[in-house]
Motif scaffolding. Structure first.
Motif, short mmCIF file in Angstrom:
data_model
loop_
_atom_site.label_atom_id
_atom_site.label_comp_id
_atom_site.label_asym_id
_atom_site.label_seq_id
_atom_site.Cartn_x
_atom_site.Cartn_y
_atom_site.Cartn_z
N SER A 1 -2.18 -4.54 -23.83
CA SER A 1 -1.95 -5.23 -25.11
C SER A 1 -2.83 -4.66 -26.20
O SER A 1 -2.40 -4.45 -27.33
N VAL A 2 -4.11 -4.38 -25.87
CA VAL A 2 -5.01 -3.78 -26.86
C VAL A 2 -4.53 -2.40 -27.25
O VAL A 2 -4.52 -2.03 -28.43
N ALA A 3 -4.13 -1.61 -26.26
CA ALA A 3 -3.67 -0.25 -26.54
C ALA A 3 -2.45 -0.24 -27.45
O ALA A 3 -2.29 0.66 -28.28
N ALA A 4 -1.57 -1.24 -27.29
CA ALA A 4 -0.36 -1.29 -28.10
C ALA A 4 -0.67 -1.49 -29.58
O ALA A 4 0.13 -1.14 -30.44
N ALA B 1 -3.02 -5.89 -17.88
CA ALA B 1 -2.14 -6.39 -18.95
C ALA B 1 -2.90 -6.54 -20.27
O ALA B 1 -2.37 -6.21 -21.34
N ALA B 2 -4.15 -7.03 -20.21
CA ALA B 2 -4.91 -7.24 -21.44
C ALA B 2 -5.20 -5.93 -22.15
O ALA B 2 -5.07 -5.82 -23.37
N ALA C 1 -5.83 -14.99 -23.79
CA ALA C 1 -5.19 -15.70 -22.68
C ALA C 1 -4.60 -14.73 -21.67
O ALA C 1 -4.62 -14.99 -20.47
N VAL C 2 -4.10 -13.58 -22.14
CA VAL C 2 -3.50 -12.62 -21.21
C VAL C 2 -4.54 -12.08 -20.24
O VAL C 2 -4.22 -11.76 -19.09
N LEU D 1 -4.60 3.64 -17.76
CA LEU D 1 -4.55 3.86 -16.32
C LEU D 1 -5.56 2.93 -15.66
O LEU D 1 -6.77 3.14 -15.75
N VAL D 2 -5.07 1.90 -15.01
CA VAL D 2 -5.93 0.90 -14.37
C VAL D 2 -5.71 0.95 -12.87
O VAL D 2 -4.58 0.77 -12.39
N ASP D 3 -6.78 1.22 -12.12
CA ASP D 3 -6.70 1.28 -10.66
C ASP D 3 -7.71 0.29 -10.10
O ASP D 3 -8.85 0.63 -9.79
N LEU D 4 -7.28 -0.97 -9.99
CA LEU D 4 -8.14 -2.04 -9.50
C LEU D 4 -7.48 -2.73 -8.32
O LEU D 4 -6.25 -2.73 -8.21
#
Length: 397
Positions: A275-278, A271-272, A262-263, A287-290
Motif C-alpha cells: 500500500s505504501v509503495a503504491a 500488504a501494508a 489498519a492494513v 519483495l517480502v519473504d516472511l
C-alpha cells in the motif's frame, strides 16, 4: 693464542643495546609519577573511608560516604586520562551516576551512591597504589643510574602491570554498564520521538480535520437558516458540506495510517508495504519473504517501526532521489527483521546533521536496531535496516 682469542671475540653476537623509544619514555614518566599520585590517592581513600565510617552512626555519615565515592570516581577519570596519555590504554568511561531527580529522590540516590561498584573499585585502586608507586619509583630511579642496560625491559614489565591494573579496576564492570548508558540515551530518544509524534498529530488535527469540521458545522448552520427561505441555496451548501465531510474523512484516514494503519494490523507487512509503495511517485517493487501465519509475525511495535521506516525512505525517494524506480525487500535473518530499500537515483544521502535519516537511525537505535546507508554520488542509494524480531505476544495482533 692471541689470534684465536681475537677470532673468538669477533664471532660473538653483538651486545643487546636498549632502545629508548618515545613509548618507553612515556612509560617511564608514568611509572615515576605513580608515587605522588599514589600518596595523594592513598591518603584520600583512608581519610574518606575512616571519616565516613566513623560518622556512619550520624545523619551525615552515609551522605558523606556517597559523596566520597563520587569523588573517587572522578579520581578514576583522571587516572584513565593519565593512562591513556602515557600508556596508550583506552578504557571505556563507566556509566555516570544519575542525580537525585533521576534517581527518584534523595534516598534512592543515596543508596545508589553507597553501593556504586565503580567508586569502590577506585578506592581499592587508591589503596593498593601506594606500595606499587614506591616500587615503580624506586626501580625506575635505580634503573636510570644503575640498571641502564636493562631499564627498557623493566619499564615495559612494570608498565604492562600498570595497564592491567587500570583495565581491571578502572574500567566499567562489564557490558551491562555500557548497556545501561545506551538505554538511558535510547529512553531519551524514545521520549523525544513520542513527544514529536504527539505534536505532529495535534498539529495535523488542528490544521486539517478539525478546521474542516468547524467549517462544516458553520456551513450546516447557515444551510439550516436558509432552508425555508432559500431551499436551493441551502441544498448547494449541504452539497458543499458533503464534500467537506469526505475530505475530513480522508484526512483522518491518512492521519490514522501514519500512526498505525489498519492494513498492517489486519494483514501484516506485505500488504501494508505494498500500500505504501503504491503511493510512491516512482515505480516500487516490493519483495517480502516472511514466515506465514499470524503467530509468526514480529511484535506489533517492530512491525510499526518497520512500516514507518519504509514509509519515510520511500518519501525520501519521491522527494529527493530523482529515481526512476525503487525496490523494497523484507526478510527474516534468525532473530532480526531485515529491510532494504534501494533506488537508482542521484545518491549522496547520509545520516549526518539533522537529516531525516539521522532521525530514523535514532529511532532504530532505541529498539536495538541498526540503520546503514550506502549512497555514493550519482550511483543510487541503498538503505539497510535491522530490527530485533521479538515474537508476537500470544493472543494479540
Amino acid at each position: 693464542m692471541t689470534t684465536s682469542h681475537a677470532i673468538a671475540d669477533d664471532d660473538r653476537p653483538p651486545r643487546v643495546r636498549p632502545v629508548f623509544s618515545a613509548v618507553t619514555w612515556k612509560e617511564i614518566a608514568h611509572l615515576v609519577t605513580n608515587l605522588p599520585e599514589a600518596i595523594l590517592g592513598f591518603v584520600y581513600a583512608v581519610v574518606m573511608v575512616s571519616t565516613a565510617g566513623g560518622l556512619s552512626v550520624t545523619a551525615i555519615g552515609l551522605p558523606l560516604l556517597a559523596v566520597g565515592l563520587f569523588l573517587s570516581r572522578q579520581w578514576g577519570r583522571l587516572e584513565r586520562a593519565r593512562a591513556r596519555m602515557l600508556l596508550g590504554v583506552r578504557v571505556e568511561e563507566p556509566t555516570p551516576l544519575p542525580g537525585p531527580r533521576r534517581s527518584g529522590g534523595f534516598f534512592p540516590w543515596l543508596w545508589t551512591g553507597i553501593k556504586d561498584p565503580v567508586g569502590w573499585r577506585t578506592v581499592l585502586y587508591q589503596l593498593i597504589r601506594l606500595p606499587w608507586g614506591v616500587l615503580t619509583f624506586t626501580v625506575v630511579l635505580a634503573g636510570l643510574f644503575v640498571l641502564w642496560p636493562v631499564l627498557p625491559y623493566l619499564v615495559r614489565l612494570l608498565a604492562n602491570a600498570d595497564r592491567a591494573m587500570v583495565r581491571g579496576l578502572l574500567s566499567p564492570s562489564d557490558d551491562l554498564e555500557r548497556r545501561i548508558a545506551e538505554l538511558e540515551s535510547d529512553r531519551g530518544v524514545v521520549v523525544d520521538t513520542a513527544a514529536a509524534d504527539l505534536r505532529r498529530i495535534e498539529r495535523d488535527l488542528h490544521d486539517g480535520a478539525q478546521a474542516r469540521l468547524v467549517a462544516l458545522a458553520m456551513g450546516l448552520g447557515l444551510a439550516k437558516e436558509k432552508l425555508l427561505e432559500d431551499p436551493e441555496g441551502a441544498a448547494a451548501m449541504v452539497d458543499e458540506a458533503h464534500g467537506e465531510v469526505k475530505l475530513a474523512l480522508q484526512e483522518l484516514r491518512d492521519l490514522a495510517r501514519g500512526i498505525h494503519p489498519a492494513v498492517l494490523t489486519d494483514r501484516g507487512l506485505d500488504a501494508a508495504l505494498s500500500s505504501v509503495a503504491a503511493r510512491c511517485v516512482v515505480p516500487v517493487k516490493v519483495l517480502v519473504d516472511l514466515p506465514p501465519g499470524q503467530e509468526a509475525r514480529p511484535a506489533e511495535a517492530i512491525e510499526g517501526i518497520a512500516y514507518f521506516v519504509v514509509s519515510e525512505l520511500l518519501q525520501n525517494v519521491s522527494k529527493h532521489a530523482r529515481a526512476r524506480g525503487a525496490t523494497v525487500e523484507v526478510w527474516r535473518a534468525e532473530a532480526r527483521l531485515m529491510i532494504r530499500v534501494s533506488d537508482d537515483g542521484r545518491g549522496g544521502a547520509d545520516t549526518t546533521g539533522g537529516s531525516g535519516l539521522a532521525g530514523l537511525a535514532e529511532r532504530l537505535d532505541a529498539v536495538d536496531g541498526v540503520l546503514v546507508v550506502d549512497s555514493p554520488e550519482g550511483e543510487g542509494t541503498v538503505v539497510t535496516a535491522e530490527l530485533p524480531w521479538r515474537d508476537r505476544v500470544p493472543g494479540r495482533g
